[in-house]
Write a protein that holds these residues in place. Structure first.
Motif, PDB file in Angstrom:
ATOM      1  N   THR A  22      -9.738 -11.730 -16.316  1.00  0.00           N
ATOM      2  CA  THR A  22      -8.589 -13.307 -16.659  1.00  0.00           C
ATOM      3  C   THR A  22      -8.700 -14.115 -15.068  1.00  0.00           C
ATOM      4  O   THR A  22      -8.168 -15.263 -15.606  1.00  0.00           O
ATOM      5  CB  THR A  22      -7.379 -13.147 -17.224  1.00  0.00           C
ATOM      6  OG1 THR A  22      -5.916 -12.452 -15.640  1.00  0.00           O
ATOM      7  CG2 THR A  22      -7.066 -13.033 -17.749  1.00  0.00           C
ATOM      8  N   SER A  23      -8.246 -13.824 -13.695  1.00  0.00           N
ATOM      9  CA  SER A  23      -8.436 -14.281 -13.318  1.00  0.00           C
ATOM     10  C   SER A  23      -9.865 -14.389 -12.177  1.00  0.00           C
ATOM     11  O   SER A  23     -10.136 -14.865 -11.030  1.00  0.00           O
ATOM     12  CB  SER A  23      -7.351 -13.406 -11.517  1.00  0.00           C
ATOM     13  OG  SER A  23      -8.224 -12.175 -10.828  1.00  0.00           O
ATOM     14  N   GLY A  24     -11.049 -14.061 -13.029  1.00  0.00           N
ATOM     15  CA  GLY A  24     -12.182 -14.014 -12.748  1.00  0.00           C
ATOM     16  C   GLY A  24     -13.142 -13.218 -11.829  1.00  0.00           C
ATOM     17  O   GLY A  24     -14.358 -13.256 -10.840  1.00  0.00           O
ATOM     18  N   MET A  25     -12.619 -12.528 -11.549  1.00  0.00           N
ATOM     19  CA  MET A  25     -12.640 -10.967 -10.765  1.00  0.00           C
ATOM     20  C   MET A  25     -13.358  -9.877 -11.674  1.00  0.00           C
ATOM     21  O   MET A  25     -13.542  -9.895 -12.561  1.00  0.00           O
ATOM     22  CB  MET A  25     -11.446  -9.615 -10.177  1.00  0.00           C
ATOM     23  CG  MET A  25     -10.474 -10.393  -9.075  1.00  0.00           C
ATOM     24  SD  MET A  25     -11.662 -11.902  -7.831  1.00  0.00           S
ATOM     25  CE  MET A  25     -11.597  -9.489  -7.197  1.00  0.00           C
ATOM     26  N   PRO A  26     -14.391  -9.290 -11.428  1.00  0.00           N
ATOM     27  CA  PRO A  26     -15.747  -8.465 -11.707  1.00  0.00           C
ATOM     28  C   PRO A  26     -14.442  -7.186 -12.185  1.00  0.00           C
ATOM     29  O   PRO A  26     -14.215  -6.979 -11.378  1.00  0.00           O
ATOM     30  CB  PRO A  26     -16.748  -8.575 -10.676  1.00  0.00           C
ATOM     31  CG  PRO A  26     -16.017  -8.633  -9.792  1.00  0.00           C
ATOM     32  CD  PRO A  26     -15.075  -9.363  -9.550  1.00  0.00           C
ATOM     33  N   LEU A  27     -14.810  -6.739 -13.937  1.00  0.00           N
ATOM     34  CA  LEU A  27     -14.101  -5.394 -13.743  1.00  0.00           C
ATOM     35  C   LEU A  27     -15.737  -4.367 -13.945  1.00  0.00           C
ATOM     36  O   LEU A  27     -17.305  -4.616 -14.224  1.00  0.00           O
ATOM     37  CB  LEU A  27     -13.930  -5.675 -15.061  1.00  0.00           C
ATOM     38  CG  LEU A  27     -12.234  -6.433 -15.348  1.00  0.00           C
ATOM     39  CD1 LEU A  27     -11.628  -6.749 -16.404  1.00  0.00           C
ATOM     40  CD2 LEU A  27     -11.160  -6.461 -14.769  1.00  0.00           C
ATOM     41  N   SER A  28     -15.036  -3.233 -14.004  1.00  0.00           N
ATOM     42  CA  SER A  28     -16.345  -1.946 -13.708  1.00  0.00           C
ATOM     43  C   SER A  28     -15.384  -0.975 -14.338  1.00  0.00           C
ATOM     44  O   SER A  28     -14.077  -0.814 -14.522  1.00  0.00           O
ATOM     45  CB  SER A  28     -16.982  -1.802 -12.288  1.00  0.00           C
ATOM     46  OG  SER A  28     -15.803  -1.392 -11.745  1.00  0.00           O
ATOM     47  N   LYS A  29     -16.799  -0.094 -15.322  1.00  0.00           N
ATOM     48  CA  LYS A  29     -16.050   0.883 -15.719  1.00  0.00           C
ATOM     49  C   LYS A  29     -17.227   2.359 -15.668  1.00  0.00           C
ATOM     50  O   LYS A  29     -17.983   1.628 -15.492  1.00  0.00           O
ATOM     51  CB  LYS A  29     -15.968   1.027 -17.001  1.00  0.00           C
ATOM     52  CG  LYS A  29     -15.440   1.931 -18.472  1.00  0.00           C
ATOM     53  CD  LYS A  29     -15.544   1.790 -19.648  1.00  0.00           C
ATOM     54  CE  LYS A  29     -15.528   2.687 -20.796  1.00  0.00           C
ATOM     55  NZ  LYS A  29     -13.868   2.796 -20.702  1.00  0.00           N
ATOM     56  N   ILE A  59     -24.195  -3.127 -19.196  1.00  0.00           N
ATOM     57  CA  ILE A  59     -25.626  -3.346 -18.132  1.00  0.00           C
ATOM     58  C   ILE A  59     -24.486  -2.304 -16.350  1.00  0.00           C
ATOM     59  O   ILE A  59     -23.334  -1.953 -15.999  1.00  0.00           O
ATOM     60  CB  ILE A  59     -25.424  -4.818 -17.459  1.00  0.00           C
ATOM     61  CG1 ILE A  59     -25.909  -5.464 -18.140  1.00  0.00           C
ATOM     62  CG2 ILE A  59     -26.463  -5.150 -16.228  1.00  0.00           C
ATOM     63  CD1 ILE A  59     -26.348  -7.655 -17.953  1.00  0.00           C
ATOM     64  N   ASN A  60     -25.720  -1.739 -15.853  1.00  0.00           N
ATOM     65  CA  ASN A  60     -25.183  -0.662 -14.996  1.00  0.00           C
ATOM     66  C   ASN A  60     -25.399  -1.640 -13.705  1.00  0.00           C
ATOM     67  O   ASN A  60     -26.431  -2.331 -13.438  1.00  0.00           O
ATOM     68  CB  ASN A  60     -26.526  -0.169 -15.257  1.00  0.00           C
ATOM     69  CG  ASN A  60     -26.370   1.159 -13.821  1.00  0.00           C
ATOM     70  OD1 ASN A  60     -26.970   1.131 -12.703  1.00  0.00           O
ATOM     71  ND2 ASN A  60     -25.406   2.139 -13.499  1.00  0.00           N
ATOM     72  N   ASN A  61     -24.341  -1.657 -12.868  1.00  0.00           N
ATOM     73  CA  ASN A  61     -24.626  -2.410 -11.230  1.00  0.00           C
ATOM     74  C   ASN A  61     -24.731  -1.187 -10.425  1.00  0.00           C
ATOM     75  O   ASN A  61     -25.425  -1.802  -9.757  1.00  0.00           O
ATOM     76  CB  ASN A  61     -22.874  -2.453 -11.421  1.00  0.00           C
ATOM     77  CG  ASN A  61     -22.654  -3.931 -12.028  1.00  0.00           C
ATOM     78  OD1 ASN A  61     -23.122  -4.684 -12.709  1.00  0.00           O
ATOM     79  ND2 ASN A  61     -21.296  -3.295 -12.195  1.00  0.00           N
ATOM     80  N   PHE A  62     -24.274  -0.268 -10.541  1.00  0.00           N
ATOM     81  CA  PHE A  62     -24.746   1.231  -9.052  1.00  0.00           C
ATOM     82  C   PHE A  62     -23.951   2.847 -10.091  1.00  0.00           C
ATOM     83  O   PHE A  62     -24.074   2.918 -11.026  1.00  0.00           O
ATOM     84  CB  PHE A  62     -23.435   0.604  -8.482  1.00  0.00           C
ATOM     85  CG  PHE A  62     -22.854   0.296  -8.152  1.00  0.00           C
ATOM     86  CD1 PHE A  62     -24.065  -0.286  -6.866  1.00  0.00           C
ATOM     87  CD2 PHE A  62     -21.994  -1.005  -8.513  1.00  0.00           C
ATOM     88  CE1 PHE A  62     -23.462  -1.704  -6.246  1.00  0.00           C
ATOM     89  CE2 PHE A  62     -21.490  -1.699  -7.936  1.00  0.00           C
ATOM     90  CZ  PHE A  62     -22.187  -2.847  -6.767  1.00  0.00           C
ATOM     91  N   ILE A  63     -25.828   3.890  -8.899  1.00  0.00           N
ATOM     92  CA  ILE A  63     -25.820   4.724  -9.387  1.00  0.00           C
ATOM     93  C   ILE A  63     -25.400   5.643  -8.267  1.00  0.00           C
ATOM     94  O   ILE A  63     -25.620   5.311  -7.873  1.00  0.00           O
ATOM     95  CB  ILE A  63     -27.143   5.721  -9.893  1.00  0.00           C
ATOM     96  CG1 ILE A  63     -27.863   3.700 -11.596  1.00  0.00           C
ATOM     97  CG2 ILE A  63     -27.506   6.658 -10.147  1.00  0.00           C
ATOM     98  CD1 ILE A  63     -29.343   4.467 -11.535  1.00  0.00           C
ATOM     99  N   GLN A  64     -24.245   6.083  -8.704  1.00  0.00           N
ATOM    100  CA  GLN A  64     -23.658   6.935  -7.319  1.00  0.00           C
ATOM    101  C   GLN A  64     -23.809   8.457  -7.735  1.00  0.00           C
ATOM    102  O   GLN A  64     -24.275   9.246  -8.948  1.00  0.00           O
ATOM    103  CB  GLN A  64     -22.581   6.905  -7.418  1.00  0.00           C
ATOM    104  CG  GLN A  64     -21.901   5.430  -6.821  1.00  0.00           C
ATOM    105  CD  GLN A  64     -20.519   5.391  -6.751  1.00  0.00           C
ATOM    106  OE1 GLN A  64     -19.652   5.938  -7.094  1.00  0.00           O
ATOM    107  NE2 GLN A  64     -20.064   3.301  -6.199  1.00  0.00           N
ATOM    108  N   ARG A  65     -24.194   9.291  -6.880  1.00  0.00           N
ATOM    109  CA  ARG A  65     -23.879  10.347  -6.801  1.00  0.00           C
ATOM    110  C   ARG A  65     -23.060  11.168  -5.774  1.00  0.00           C
ATOM    111  O   ARG A  65     -22.531  10.702  -3.895  1.00  0.00           O
ATOM    112  CB  ARG A  65     -25.009  11.448  -6.517  1.00  0.00           C
ATOM    113  CG  ARG A  65     -25.195  13.083  -6.427  1.00  0.00           C
ATOM    114  CD  ARG A  65     -26.568  13.553  -5.892  1.00  0.00           C
ATOM    115  NE  ARG A  65     -26.596  14.875  -6.031  1.00  0.00           N
ATOM    116  CZ  ARG A  65     -27.827  16.480  -5.704  1.00  0.00           C
ATOM    117  NH1 ARG A  65     -28.542  15.304  -5.737  1.00  0.00           N
ATOM    118  NH2 ARG A  65     -27.067  16.900  -6.261  1.00  0.00           N
TER     119      ARG A  65
END
Length: 75
Positions: A22-29, A59-65
């Motif tokens: 709601t504050s305009g910040m991107p959210l990730s899961k 949509i994927n943002n990052f791949i992490q190991r």
């Protein structure tokens, strides 16, 4: 004193786009796949990640190991 490291775990994490707050910040899961073989190459893990991304609705943002190592002093 020499320190040795031993790989004990490895996880694959797909960081997916989850909209905007709601504050305009991107959210990730995070989608975490645990118990990846510690001796798997980064190329192999990346290939699996690409396959899993194709099954996701977001949509994927990052791949992490994420590797966990145990450190011991070499006395």
């Amino acid at each position: 004193m020499a320190v040795t490291s031993t790989s004990i775990a490895s996880d694959l994490v797909l960081v997916m786009d989850n909209g905007v707050s709601t504050s305009g910040m991107p959210l990730s899961k995070n989608r975490t796949y645990k118990s990846i073989k510690t001796d798997a190459t980064d190329d192999a893990v990346y290939a699996v990640a690409q396959s899993l991304i194709g099954l996701q609705s977001k949509i994927n943002n990052f791949i992490q190991r994420r590797n966990t190592v145990e450190l011991e002093s070499g006395v």
